[in-house]
Design a protein around this motif. Structure first.
Motif, PDB file in Angstrom:
ATOM      1  N   THR A 118       0.723   4.277  -2.713  1.00  0.00           N
ATOM      2  CA  THR A 118       0.123   3.109  -2.061  1.00  0.00           C
ATOM      3  C   THR A 118      -0.591   2.288  -3.110  1.00  0.00           C
ATOM      4  OG1 THR A 118      -1.245   2.343  -0.212  1.00  0.00           O
ATOM      5  CG2 THR A 118      -2.087   4.200  -1.504  1.00  0.00           C
ATOM      6  N   PHE A 135      -0.164  -1.707   0.457  1.00  0.00           N
ATOM      7  CA  PHE A 135       1.289  -1.716   0.281  1.00  0.00           C
ATOM      8  C   PHE A 135       1.747  -0.288   0.020  1.00  0.00           C
ATOM      9  CE2 PHE A 135       5.088  -2.047  -2.465  1.00  0.00           C
ATOM     10  CZ  PHE A 135       5.918  -2.773  -1.615  1.00  0.00           C
ATOM     11  N   ASP A 136       2.453   0.283   0.984  1.00  0.00           N
ATOM     12  CA  ASP A 136       2.941   1.662   0.872  1.00  0.00           C
ATOM     13  C   ASP A 136       4.408   1.639   0.451  1.00  0.00           C
ATOM     14  OD1 ASP A 136       0.464   2.608   1.841  1.00  0.00           O
ATOM     15  OD2 ASP A 136       1.141   2.300   3.915  1.00  0.00           O
ATOM     16  N   THR A 141       4.747  -3.776   4.029  1.00  0.00           N
ATOM     17  CA  THR A 141       3.379  -4.080   4.436  1.00  0.00           C
ATOM     18  C   THR A 141       3.434  -5.117   5.546  1.00  0.00           C
ATOM     19  OG1 THR A 141       1.160  -4.687   3.649  1.00  0.00           O
ATOM     20  CG2 THR A 141       3.010  -5.986   2.813  1.00  0.00           C
TER      21      THR A 141
END
Length: 403
Positions: free
Chosen positions: A334, A350-351, A367
């Motif tokens: 992340t 934001f993964d 995201t």
């Protein structure tokens, strides 16, 4: 030999096409309510009537109509000519005032896309009417023309019926050959089909192609300082990965009027500095050309290019800066993504999943951002009645280690 001569086939076709279009437009205009799809259809049919009218006027100038029956009173002939002239004026004024109406919209910004296929520009130089007073004045005139059309249609039909049931020779058979009696061929023989429809096509190409021929809607303003240099801080980084653009993508999606829309940015670049063993030093800077957005419908694509949405003529670049990377699983990470768009900036998590195989890497991440903090669509739909507040962003990157 029949007494009268009929209209040419082209004149008959144009007459009934335009008549059907006007009646359809009146009914549609009273039943559109808040349906954007019907609104687009209304605009499309209106421009079609305008172009057909251009063809009809050129045809009429080059092909005089058959003479009215000799038994008509002089005042009846004058009234008939007056109604026809009024109809020609109406066929021009109704679509032109409608076009002016959408060109002077001040509290919403919905582009015109004819039948979902062809972009149609606003009328240039009418910005002085793009306010409440000016727009409402144009709307008043446009709406009242519908009633003028109804009156003229009534007079036109009444006159035609009167001549059919009176002692005079009827005129309906001239426009509906064979149904109300026989007529002679058009005299003189019709001509100028190419000139008539060529004129209409020329008008269409000139107007629809004007934005391409003459460029954008205005000079571009420099991007905000926070968005310059490819990141929030403006400092450049030394990348250790090279993006394979053909195998990578930045896509977006959301909802509009209860249906999903999807799109993609066609032009973007990224500088990547990433080492899973040194996440504290990891950073990614992305530069996106806002004018490269392509959506699932042309209407959406054109909307995104307007000042209310991505405004590429004023803000040609958006940037994303990814920092503060953390590992959350064996191949999961992340980061904090700071998006700079127009004069606004938001930071969201934001993964992403990362697969590394030697010098090759594949990343898939996602995201969600809200459009309100980014000042997107805040004139025409601030409450999100039509366009959803949430915008999903999906990123896929293929990259190889830099030499």
């Amino acid at each position: 030999m029949p007494y009268s001569h009929r209209y040419a086939a082209v004149a008959i076709a144009l007459h009934w096409l335009i008549a059907a279009g006007i009646i359809f437009m009146i009914l549609l205009g009273w039943n559109m309510e808040d349906s954007e799809s019907l609104f687009q259809l209304h605009k499309s049919v209106g421009i079609t009537i305008l172009l057909l009218t251009v063809a009809r006027i050129v045809w009429r100038l080059l092909n005089p109509p058959p003479a009215l029956p000799a038994g008509m009173n002089p005042w009846e002939k004058m009234a008939s000519h007056a109604v026809h002239l009024a109809f020609y004026g109406l066929m021009l004024l109704m679509p032109l005032t409608g076009w002016l109406l959408v060109s002077t919209a001040y509290n919403f910004d919905i582009p015109t896309v004819l039948y979902g296929l062809v972009s149609w520009p606003d009328i240039p130089g009418v910005g002085f009417l793009a306010n409440e007073g000016g727009h409402e004045a144009v709307e008043f005139v446009h709406s009242k023309l519908a009633w003028v059309a109804i009156v003229l249609l009534g007079l036109h039909v009444a006159g035609a019926v009167k001549h059919e049931i009176s002692a005079e020779e009827g005129v309906l058979k001239r426009m509906i050959p064979g149904l109300f009696g026989k007529t002679g061929r058009p005299s003189p023989p019709p001509m100028a089909f190419i000139a008539s429809f060529g004129a209409a096509l020329g008008v269409f190409v000139l107007i629809a192609g004007a934005p391409v021929i003459f460029g954008g809607s205005g000079p571009a303003r420099p991007a905000p300082e926070a968005a310059s240099g490819g990141g929030t801080s403006g400092e450049s980084i030394t990348a250790n990965w090279e993006v394979e653009q053909d195998a990578s993508s930045i896509r977006f999606s959301g909802s509009h009027d209860g249906s999903e829309y999807r799109g993609e940015f066609e032009d973007w670049s990224a500088d990547i500095r990433f080492d899973p063993e040194n996440l504290d030093n990891a950073r990614v800077q992305v530069s996106i050309r806002t004018g490269s957005a392509e959506a699932s419908k042309k209407l959406y694509t054109d909307s995104l290019k307007s000042d209310e949405w991505l405004a590429p003529s004023q803000y040609p670049e958006a940037t994303v800066d990814l920092t503060n990377f953390r590992q959350t699983g064996e191949e999961s990470y992340t980061a904090e993504a700071t998006l700079n768009l127009k004069d606004s900036s938001v930071t969201v998590p934001f993964d992403f999943d990362l697969e590394m195989d030697g010098d090759e890497a594949r990343m898939e991440g996602a995201t969600t951002v809200k459009r309100t903090p980014l000042n997107l669509g805040q004139k025409s739909d601030p409450s999100g009645d039509w366009v959803g507040e949430q915008v999903s962003i999906e990123v896929e990157v293929r990259a190889s280690r830099a030499d």
